[in-house]
Design a protein around this motif. Structure first.
Motif, mmCIF file in Angstrom:
data_model
loop_
_atom_site.group_PDB
_atom_site.id
_atom_site.type_symbol
_atom_site.label_atom_id
_atom_site.label_comp_id
_atom_site.label_asym_id
_atom_site.label_seq_id
_atom_site.Cartn_x
_atom_site.Cartn_y
_atom_site.Cartn_z
ATOM 1 N N HIS B 15 0.824 -1.203 0.000
ATOM 2 C CA HIS B 15 0.000 0.000 0.000
ATOM 3 C C HIS B 15 0.859 1.254 0.000
ATOM 4 N N LEU B 16 1.957 1.191 0.735
ATOM 5 C CA LEU B 16 2.834 2.345 0.829
ATOM 6 C C LEU B 16 3.378 2.712 -0.554
ATOM 7 N N LEU B 17 3.817 1.686 -1.266
ATOM 8 C CA LEU B 17 4.333 1.897 -2.627
ATOM 9 C C LEU B 17 3.249 2.466 -3.537
ATOM 10 N N LEU B 18 2.049 1.897 -3.388
ATOM 11 C CA LEU B 18 0.920 2.330 -4.192
ATOM 12 C C LEU B 18 0.602 3.798 -3.924
ATOM 13 N N HIS B 19 0.622 4.131 -2.615
ATOM 14 C CA HIS B 19 0.379 5.534 -2.263
ATOM 15 C C HIS B 19 1.415 6.435 -2.911
ATOM 16 N N ALA B 20 2.674 5.999 -2.862
ATOM 17 C CA ALA B 20 3.739 6.818 -3.455
ATOM 18 C C ALA B 20 3.452 7.057 -4.933
ATOM 19 N N ALA B 21 3.065 5.981 -5.636
ATOM 20 C CA ALA B 21 2.795 6.110 -7.074
ATOM 21 C C ALA B 21 1.588 7.011 -7.320
ATOM 22 N N LEU B 22 0.548 6.810 -6.503
ATOM 23 C CA LEU B 22 -0.672 7.600 -6.711
ATOM 24 C C LEU B 22 -0.449 9.073 -6.389
ATOM 25 N N ILE B 23 0.387 9.323 -5.382
ATOM 26 C CA ILE B 23 0.666 10.721 -5.032
ATOM 27 C C ILE B 23 1.463 11.376 -6.160
ATOM 28 N N LEU B 24 2.411 10.637 -6.699
ATOM 29 C CA LEU B 24 3.187 11.152 -7.826
ATOM 30 C C LEU B 24 2.251 11.488 -8.997
ATOM 31 N N GLY B 25 1.334 10.561 -9.269
ATOM 32 C CA GLY B 25 0.351 10.802 -10.332
ATOM 33 C C GLY B 25 -0.505 12.019 -10.029
ATOM 34 N N SER B 26 -0.905 12.165 -8.762
ATOM 35 C CA SER B 26 -1.730 13.309 -8.376
ATOM 36 C C SER B 26 -0.992 14.617 -8.629
ATOM 37 N N VAL B 27 0.308 14.622 -8.310
ATOM 38 C CA VAL B 27 1.104 15.827 -8.551
ATOM 39 C C VAL B 27 1.076 16.162 -10.040
ATOM 40 N N GLY B 28 1.215 15.127 -10.862
ATOM 41 C CA GLY B 28 1.160 15.335 -12.310
ATOM 42 C C GLY B 28 -0.180 15.902 -12.747
ATOM 43 N N MET B 29 -1.268 15.396 -12.160
ATOM 44 C CA MET B 29 -2.593 15.878 -12.535
ATOM 45 C C MET B 29 -2.800 17.323 -12.088
ATOM 46 N N LEU B 30 -2.239 17.649 -10.922
ATOM 47 C CA LEU B 30 -2.476 18.988 -10.362
ATOM 48 C C LEU B 30 -1.511 20.037 -10.908
ATOM 49 N N LEU B 31 -0.366 19.561 -11.442
ATOM 50 C CA LEU B 31 0.657 20.502 -11.897
ATOM 51 C C LEU B 31 0.123 21.563 -12.867
ATOM 52 N N PRO B 32 -0.653 21.167 -13.897
ATOM 53 C CA PRO B 32 -1.179 22.204 -14.790
ATOM 54 C C PRO B 32 -2.011 23.260 -14.061
ATOM 55 N N PHE B 33 -2.796 22.814 -13.063
ATOM 56 C CA PHE B 33 -3.585 23.800 -12.298
ATOM 57 C C PHE B 33 -2.654 24.738 -11.529
ATOM 58 N N GLY B 34 -1.629 24.160 -10.909
ATOM 59 C CA GLY B 34 -0.680 24.955 -10.140
ATOM 60 C C GLY B 34 0.085 25.933 -11.031
ATOM 61 N N TRP B 35 0.474 25.446 -12.187
ATOM 62 C CA TRP B 35 1.218 26.256 -13.144
ATOM 63 C C TRP B 35 0.351 27.410 -13.644
ATOM 64 N N MET B 36 -0.926 27.126 -13.834
ATOM 65 C CA MET B 36 -1.878 28.155 -14.254
ATOM 66 C C MET B 36 -2.003 29.226 -13.175
ATOM 67 N N LEU B 37 -2.217 28.777 -11.946
ATOM 68 C CA LEU B 37 -2.409 29.705 -10.835
ATOM 69 C C LEU B 37 -1.144 30.539 -10.611
ATOM 70 N N ALA B 38 0.014 29.866 -10.625
ATOM 71 C CA ALA B 38 1.278 30.576 -10.387
ATOM 72 C C ALA B 38 1.501 31.649 -11.448
ATOM 73 N N THR B 39 1.315 31.266 -12.713
ATOM 74 C CA THR B 39 1.552 32.229 -13.787
ATOM 75 C C THR B 39 0.591 33.403 -13.698
ATOM 76 N N SER B 40 -0.649 33.112 -13.262
ATOM 77 C CA SER B 40 -1.649 34.173 -13.215
ATOM 78 C C SER B 40 -1.299 35.236 -12.175
ATOM 79 N N LEU B 41 -0.364 34.910 -11.269
ATOM 80 C CA LEU B 41 -0.015 35.853 -10.210
ATOM 81 C C LEU B 41 1.387 36.428 -10.377
ATOM 82 N N LYS B 42 1.972 36.211 -11.561
ATOM 83 C CA LYS B 42 3.320 36.726 -11.788
ATOM 84 C C LYS B 42 3.282 38.001 -12.626
#
Lengths: 317, 282
Positions: B15-42
């Motif tokens: 489960h620990l390994l699975l969580h690590a993989a899923l969290i990594l995937g989540s970061v990938g999914m959220l990155l575009p949102f984060g990149w959008m938000l960050a750029t919008s405030l620069k």
């Protein structure tokens, strides 16, 4: 229930229609049927007729026979490119999306904590407006100031490997993968959720039995999970293929069909023909070609499914 | 759906390994949102520096003000809301009436007509798009709300989905009402519709979201800010501010925010609505 139960035929005839419900039923149908006729049924016929004419909306339509179709099939280099691009998107997007979706669903189905939060995150792009998503990815893929390119430069600097970030959106070879990545990001959550629902319907006894027989996790996946979700795989394959055939907004916003028409798709071509070049007849012909392709592909898949889709006895087909 | 793992559920290495993989995937999914938000405030100089940063410094809130001053996003919101609410209401109204007739009333030609409906389910919208555009121009509806709403106020798919559901409601329910002298209309309004809560909720979310995010048809029939919906407005904004990424990203955040907020708070309903409707009510 009724007195006429003795005579089977009279019952079924009675059931088929009731004179007193006739007009009532038509009234209930009227709003939907009027809209159906005006905005669906007649336009379908009109679009077929239109595809045999040349019409720019300014001068009167000219009959062209099969010219619009024959031009597309024999003389139109761009259309050949368009077809190639569309098939490229289908053969990349559909399998990748199914694979990622199933992988994620299996991972989330292990009875771990945090299912809801993962689902929240992975499904989020599904509800996102595609125009905004495509804009972000255009900026994301930017070669000079995009975060993806920066990560690749950093990796190259750290490891000393001779890798350079591709110029995603200006390089015809890389623009297609960029569209594929955007589409996967956007839609995988949908595939995942549908698979998750299917997985939760697989009886646990099957896994227990497989365990008793000494099946490895891979064997359990291969011989229990995969056949049990194959109807879902089939369903997703068909609708994702239809979706990939209709790819438009991603390419329209992120790459404008370029560079060098590398991301021009069938629907994009319909849009260009009809609304940029005002060639209504040619646009309608392309739309019919799209429909014929979708029809044939769906038919073929439905035929092929018998070979690999496993339906439970008594289950729906 | 399987319930959440119970508190104290087994927590093993796998489960620990699975969580690590899923969290990594989540970061990938959220990155575009984060990149959008960050750029919008620069600020523009921050945007064009290397290496790019996910943390804007200083935070430029002004970008949002500049964005709404450059493009009437408030107007786009209202347009989108008006169109999506109208389309959803009309589609559910017209489709549920028709579905009721198909599911419950006995009339000549019922099966044949339903087959005609079903036959068009496979035809892509793009086939009818050009004739609809010509019709809209002929009716002088181009660049009006009529063009955005009326052609999409009917749905074969919704009729199909609702008919399937209505047929699952026991006939005894409406027969009892009919005994009591209720008209068909009353049975539709007071028996069938109230018993169809789940499918109506799912369909509402599905249709509303589809209309809110629809791009191609509104792009084709609207031509001024008075009728542009959020997606078309955002695309127009891009056409005018091609490289002003701080503004474009602020515009994207503005476009996404309401839907994402509602989604985060009503996740379950959204997922149910989209999957149930997406599966054709299976």
């Amino acid at each position: 229930m009724t007195a006429s139960a003795s005579s089977q035929t009279s019952v079924s005839r009675w059931r088929r229609y009731r004179p007193d419900q006739q007009w009532e039923a038509y009234l209930f149908l009227l709003p939907s049927f009027a809209g159906f006729l005006i905005f669906v049924a007649i336009p379908v016929v009109a679009s077929l007729a239109l595809s045999f004419y040349n019409w720019n909306l300014l001068s009167p339509p000219e009959f062209a026979g099969l010219e619009n179709y024959s031009q597309l099939l024999t003389n139109d280099r761009v259309f050949r490119k368009v077809l190639f691009n569309t098939f490229y998107f289908i053969v990349t997007i559909v399998p990748l999306q199914l694979a990622f979706g199933l992988l994620l669903a299996v991972a989330l189905n292990q009875g771990m904590r945090g299912l809801e939060i993962y689902r929240l995150i992975y499904f989020m792009p599904v509800v996102t407006t595609i125009v905004a998503a495509a804009l972000v990815f255009q900026w994301f893929f930017n070669r000079d100031f995009g975060i993806l390119a920066a990560a690749i430069w950093e990796l190259a600097a750290e490891t000393g490997l001779p890798i350079r970030p591709p110029d995603w959106l200006n390089d015809p070879d890389w623009a297609k993968p960029a569209v594929v990545i955007l589409t996967l990001w956007k839609n995988t959550g949908f595939t995942m959720v549908i698979y998750l629902a299917a997985l939760q319907g697989v009886p646990t006894e099957l896994y227990d039995a497989a365990k008793v027989d000494g099946a490895s996790p891979w064997q359990r996946f291969r011989f229990v999970t995969f056949p049990m979700v194959s109807p879902t795989t089939f369903f997703l394959m068909v609708i994702q293929m239809i979706g990939a055939f209709q790819l438009f907004s991603e390419a329209f916003v992120m790459t404008q069909g370029g560079p060098a028409q590398a991301t021009l798709t069938i629907v994009y071509y319909i849009y260009q023909m009809a609304f940029e070049f005002q060639r209504m007849g040619r646009g309608a012909a392309v739309a019919w070609v799209l429909f014929i392709f979708i029809f044939i592909f769906t038919l073929v898949q439905t035929r092929l499914q018998r070979r690999w889709v496993h339906y439970e006895a008594g289950g729906e087909s | 759906m399987r319930p959440e793992a119970a508190p104290g559920a087994t927590f093993n290495k796998g489960h620990l390994l699975l969580h690590a993989a899923l969290i990594l995937g989540s970061v990938g999914m959220l990155l575009p949102f984060g990149w959008m938000l960050a750029t919008s405030l620069k600020s523009p100089p921050q945007i064009f520096t290397y290496p790019p940063s996910l943390v804007p410094n200083p935070v430029v809130w002004r970008n949002y003000l500049d964005t709404v001053q450059a493009m009437p996003f408030g107007r786009f919101y209202l347009n989108s809301l008006f169109v999506a609410v109208s389309v959803t209401t009309l589609q559910i109204l017209t489709s549920s009436l028709a579905a009721f007739a198909f599911a419950r009333l006995r009339f000549r030609g019922r099966e044949a007509l339903f087959l005609v409906y079903l036959a068009t389910l496979m035809i892509p919208f793009h086939v009818t798009m050009i004739p609809n555009f010509i019709l809209v121009r002929y009716l002088r509806w181009f660049d009006t709300f009529y063009a955005l709403i009326v052609p999409t106020a009917f749905s074969v798919f919704a009729v199909f989905l609702l008919r399937q559901y209505f047929r699952g409601i026991p006939v005894e329910m409406d027969e009892a009402a009919r005994m009591d002298g209720a008209s068909s209309f009353r049975i539709w309004a007071q028996v069938i519709m109230p018993l169809s809560g789940p499918v109506l909720a799912a369909l509402t979310i599905f249709v509303f979201l589809g209309s809110w995010n629809d791009f191609l048809w509104p792009l084709v029939v609207s031509n001024s800010n008075a009728t542009r919906t959020i997606p078309v407005g955002l695309a127009t904004f891009r056409g005018q501010y091609n490289t002003d990424w701080h503004l474009l990203m602020a515009g994207s955040v503005i476009a996404l925010l309401p839907v994402l907020l509602v989604y985060v708070f009503a996740q379950k309903r959204f997922v149910e609505g989209i999957t149930l409707s997406g599966m054709g009510g299976r």
